[in-house]
Design a protein around this motif. Structure first.
Motif, PDB file in Angstrom:
ATOM      1  N   ARG A  46      41.215  11.269 -42.804  1.00  0.00           N
ATOM      2  CA  ARG A  46      41.378  11.161 -41.361  1.00  0.00           C
ATOM      3  C   ARG A  46      41.832   9.754 -41.029  1.00  0.00           C
ATOM      4  NH1 ARG A  46      36.867   8.688 -39.002  1.00  0.00           N
ATOM      5  NH2 ARG A  46      35.173   8.290 -40.446  1.00  0.00           N
ATOM      6  N   TRP A  47      42.306   9.609 -39.811  1.00  0.00           N
ATOM      7  CA  TRP A  47      42.751   8.291 -39.348  1.00  0.00           C
ATOM      8  C   TRP A  47      41.614   7.590 -38.633  1.00  0.00           C
ATOM      9  CZ3 TRP A  47      47.532   6.034 -39.990  1.00  0.00           C
ATOM     10  CH2 TRP A  47      48.529   6.848 -40.547  1.00  0.00           C
ATOM     11  N   SER A  48      41.502   6.292 -38.889  1.00  0.00           N
ATOM     12  CA  SER A  48      40.567   5.515 -38.079  1.00  0.00           C
ATOM     13  C   SER A  48      41.141   5.428 -36.674  1.00  0.00           C
ATOM     14  CB  SER A  48      40.399   4.111 -38.665  1.00  0.00           C
ATOM     15  OG  SER A  48      41.639   3.450 -38.730  1.00  0.00           O
ATOM     16  N   PRO A  49      40.312   5.209 -35.647  1.00  0.00           N
ATOM     17  CA  PRO A  49      40.823   5.156 -34.271  1.00  0.00           C
ATOM     18  C   PRO A  49      41.843   4.050 -34.105  1.00  0.00           C
ATOM     19  CG  PRO A  49      38.428   5.293 -34.299  1.00  0.00           C
ATOM     20  CD  PRO A  49      38.860   5.037 -35.706  1.00  0.00           C
ATOM     21  N   ILE A  50      42.766   4.266 -33.192  1.00  0.00           N
ATOM     22  CA  ILE A  50      43.735   3.216 -32.842  1.00  0.00           C
ATOM     23  C   ILE A  50      42.947   1.973 -32.432  1.00  0.00           C
ATOM     24  CG2 ILE A  50      45.165   2.511 -30.894  1.00  0.00           C
ATOM     25  CD1 ILE A  50      46.857   3.740 -32.807  1.00  0.00           C
ATOM     26  N   GLY A  51      43.302   0.843 -32.975  1.00  0.00           N
ATOM     27  CA  GLY A  51      42.605  -0.382 -32.612  1.00  0.00           C
ATOM     28  C   GLY A  51      43.567  -1.422 -32.089  1.00  0.00           C
TER      29      GLY A  51
ATOM     30  N   ASN B  46      58.039  -2.676 -29.787  1.00  0.00           N
ATOM     31  CA  ASN B  46      56.953  -3.485 -30.342  1.00  0.00           C
ATOM     32  C   ASN B  46      55.656  -2.680 -30.308  1.00  0.00           C
ATOM     33  OD1 ASN B  46      55.930  -6.395 -31.115  1.00  0.00           O
ATOM     34  ND2 ASN B  46      54.430  -5.512 -29.701  1.00  0.00           N
ATOM     35  N   ILE B  47      54.992  -2.619 -31.473  1.00  0.00           N
ATOM     36  CA  ILE B  47      53.710  -1.914 -31.587  1.00  0.00           C
ATOM     37  C   ILE B  47      52.689  -2.901 -32.136  1.00  0.00           C
ATOM     38  CG2 ILE B  47      52.483   0.064 -32.548  1.00  0.00           C
ATOM     39  CD1 ILE B  47      55.237   1.382 -32.989  1.00  0.00           C
ATOM     40  N   SER B  48      51.887  -3.471 -31.249  1.00  0.00           N
ATOM     41  CA  SER B  48      50.844  -4.414 -31.669  1.00  0.00           C
ATOM     42  C   SER B  48      49.528  -3.672 -31.844  1.00  0.00           C
ATOM     43  CB  SER B  48      50.702  -5.536 -30.639  1.00  0.00           C
ATOM     44  OG  SER B  48      51.798  -6.420 -30.702  1.00  0.00           O
ATOM     45  N   GLN B  49      49.577  -2.612 -32.584  1.00  0.00           N
ATOM     46  CA  GLN B  49      48.421  -1.792 -32.911  1.00  0.00           C
ATOM     47  C   GLN B  49      48.612  -1.275 -34.324  1.00  0.00           C
ATOM     48  OE1 GLN B  49      48.150   1.264 -29.947  1.00  0.00           O
ATOM     49  NE2 GLN B  49      47.726  -0.162 -28.284  1.00  0.00           N
ATOM     50  N   ASP B  50      47.520  -0.851 -34.942  1.00  0.00           N
ATOM     51  CA  ASP B  50      47.638  -0.317 -36.290  1.00  0.00           C
ATOM     52  C   ASP B  50      46.571   0.719 -36.536  1.00  0.00           C
ATOM     53  OD1 ASP B  50      45.962  -2.999 -36.433  1.00  0.00           O
ATOM     54  OD2 ASP B  50      45.285  -1.754 -38.103  1.00  0.00           O
ATOM     55  N   VAL B  51      46.865   1.607 -37.444  1.00  0.00           N
ATOM     56  CA  VAL B  51      45.898   2.620 -37.855  1.00  0.00           C
ATOM     57  C   VAL B  51      45.801   2.609 -39.368  1.00  0.00           C
ATOM     58  CG1 VAL B  51      46.128   4.145 -35.868  1.00  0.00           C
ATOM     59  CG2 VAL B  51      47.724   4.358 -37.756  1.00  0.00           C
TER      60      VAL B  51
ATOM     61  N   ASP C  41      47.518  -1.110 -46.903  1.00  0.00           N
ATOM     62  CA  ASP C  41      48.529  -0.665 -45.961  1.00  0.00           C
ATOM     63  C   ASP C  41      47.924  -0.264 -44.624  1.00  0.00           C
ATOM     64  OD1 ASP C  41      50.270  -1.024 -48.002  1.00  0.00           O
ATOM     65  OD2 ASP C  41      50.702   1.096 -48.353  1.00  0.00           O
ATOM     66  N   THR C  42      48.624  -0.594 -43.562  1.00  0.00           N
ATOM     67  CA  THR C  42      48.317  -0.072 -42.234  1.00  0.00           C
ATOM     68  C   THR C  42      49.590   0.555 -41.688  1.00  0.00           C
ATOM     69  OG1 THR C  42      48.890  -2.140 -41.109  1.00  0.00           O
ATOM     70  CG2 THR C  42      46.584  -1.857 -41.795  1.00  0.00           C
ATOM     71  N   PHE C  43      49.412   1.441 -40.723  1.00  0.00           N
ATOM     72  CA  PHE C  43      50.561   2.174 -40.191  1.00  0.00           C
ATOM     73  C   PHE C  43      50.638   1.994 -38.678  1.00  0.00           C
ATOM     74  CE2 PHE C  43      49.206   4.127 -44.116  1.00  0.00           C
ATOM     75  CZ  PHE C  43      50.398   4.278 -44.816  1.00  0.00           C
ATOM     76  N   PRO C  44      51.830   1.977 -38.109  1.00  0.00           N
ATOM     77  CA  PRO C  44      53.132   2.302 -38.703  1.00  0.00           C
ATOM     78  C   PRO C  44      53.799   1.161 -39.474  1.00  0.00           C
ATOM     79  CG  PRO C  44      53.424   1.815 -36.392  1.00  0.00           C
ATOM     80  CD  PRO C  44      51.943   1.754 -36.642  1.00  0.00           C
ATOM     81  N   ALA C  45      53.139  -0.008 -39.581  1.00  0.00           N
ATOM     82  CA  ALA C  45      53.791  -1.167 -40.194  1.00  0.00           C
ATOM     83  C   ALA C  45      54.262  -0.893 -41.615  1.00  0.00           C
ATOM     84  CB  ALA C  45      52.831  -2.359 -40.177  1.00  0.00           C
TER      85      ALA C  45
END
Length: 434
Positions: A44-49, A205-210, A251-255
């Motif tokens: 599962r994915w961790s919550p968007i942070g 720009n996406i300054s978030q990671d999952v 790894d983190t995504f979407p990076a």
């Protein structure tokens, strides 16, 4: 001043220095609890942070000085030939003179700050309204995070502050998909990326990671997120994302997707900031420590995190899109990577190809391959870049502690000098009396 008085003053100075270091020191991006490994549960994915959320009041005061991350950039050279984030010539669709549109997928962008006034060209909220009839057009930012991100990209210069965005001619497309309650999900992030492309974004720009939890990453949401960023790439949109603030390798995504420019945080010494996520997926680093930017309703404040490294690079990408509208996203990424400051020929897992050099990226000519390559020799006229697992910047707290140490050391020397002088004077008086 008597010896006793001097001692009391020196002690007070030391106490003040210690107290100052506790009060003035910025809070680094929080480190989340590590994700479990070897779990028997389904992946599962961790919550968007949100990558960082510093504390400051809204509105805040204007900071008159120029922040360190801009002091190292010759803005006149950066914006030479009108390269401020507007299209210099017609590209696909013909956009000469129009602003490059940068989508900020975040907590909203408040354009009541004078530096962002008239900068938010379009806005959308993907969050459900909190009450019937309430409308949120993406310009309501209760967290301040998205407003800071947008400022680093496109804040316009105003009297009273030395802060300005790297691409002040660019426009902002605000897509709100997170808030102070932690709303938002991987699915809403996918929706936001698709919406940004549909609304004509040139840069996202996406300054978030999952982060995926469990033993396997092979599940539908990852595939959908990858498909969204790949579709953006095919349609000529440069996607930039923060690496995350876990401070560990992974790894983190979407990076971590190949078509995304993954940005880690660097400090004043061009080393990896201690909170910056690292790994082979990191493509580039940019300043992320003590980053000054705009806050809702006016003024600026300081925050830390890869959240603010990513828009630093997104601003450079906007300048390149404006200067070279025919370039593919791969060429934009390669130019930023190829011109980065580094002391080794290739990339490493801590700062990627190096620390972004905005001026060199924008002013290095009209030709660019789609892939970066190793330098045959290293430039000697650039600041050294040392990639280390933990690179600690000198923050304000460090400076305060250093000042306190100097005060203490100086006080000890002064006391010793006074004491020695007293002994000499006493002996001299005794000889005269004798």
């Amino acid at each position: 001043m008597s010896l006793g008085t001097f001692r009391r003053a020196a002690a007070a100075s030391v106490v003040l220095g210690v107290v100052g270091s506790l009060v003035a020191g910025p809070a680094y991006a929080a480190t989340p609890t590590p994700a479990p490994s070897g779990s028997d549960s389904a992946p599962r994915w961790s919550p968007i942070g949100i990558a960082a959320a510093g504390e400051c009041k809204f509105p805040s005061e204007n900071v008159q000085g120029t922040p360190w991350a801009l002091q190292r950039v010759l803005l006149n050279e950066l914006w030479k030939n009108g390269r401020t984030g507007r299209f210099a010539k017609d590209g696909p669709g013909g956009k000469k003179g129009e602003p490059v549109k940068v989508a900020v997928i975040d907590t909203g962008v408040n354009d009541r700050n004078p530096q962002l006034a008239d900068k938010v060209e379009d806005g959308t909220s993907l969050l459900p309204p909190k009450q019937q009839g309430e409308k949120d057009d993406g310009k309501n930012d209760t967290v301040g995070h998205g407003t800071k991100v947008a400022g680093i990209i496109a804040a316009k210069p105003i009297t009273g502050t030395g802060f300005v965005g790297l691409a002040p001619g660019a426009a902002i497309l605000s897509i709100k998909q997170n808030d102070d309650q932690g709303s938002g999900s991987v699915q809403s992030l996918i929706t936001a990326i698709n919406l940004a492309v549909a609304k004509g974004a040139d840069v996202i720009n996406i300054s978030q990671d999952v982060r995926a939890e469990g033993d396997s990453n092979d599940f539908a949401l990852k595939d959908q997120l990858k498909a969204a960023v790949e579709d953006a790439d095919r349609k000529g949109v440069v996607v930039v994302a923060s690496s995350g603030n876990d401070g560990r390798e992974g790894d983190t995504f979407p990076a971590a997707f190949e078509t995304v420019l993954a940005v880690g945080a660097s400090d004043r010494n061009n080393e990896r900031a201690p909170f910056s996520e690292y790994g082979q997926f990191v493509d580039i680093a940019a300043p992320g420590v003590d980053m000054l930017s705009t806050v809702p309703a006016g003024g600026q404040c300081v925050d830390n995190g890869t959240s603010f490294s990513s828009p630093y690079v997104a601003g450079v990408a906007a300048l390149l899109k404006g200067a070279y509208p025919d370039w593919t996203p791969a060429q934009v990424r390669a130019r930023i990577e190829q011109t980065a400051q580094r002391t080794q020929r290739g990339a490493n897992k801590f700062i990627g190809w190096g620390v972004v050099d905005p001026v060199k990226a924008v002013q290095s000519g009209d030709e660019q391959a789609a892939e970066p390559h190793e330098d045959p020799k290293l430039a000697i006229d650039r600041a050294p870049v040392v990639a280390q697992p933990l690179g600690l910047a000198e923050t304000q707290a460090d400076r305060d502690r250093r000042t306190g140490t100097f005060v203490l050391g100086g006080g000890v020397l002064a006391v010793a000098a006074l004491a020695g002088g007293s002994v000499v004077l006493r002996d001299r008086r005794r000889r005269h009396e004798g």
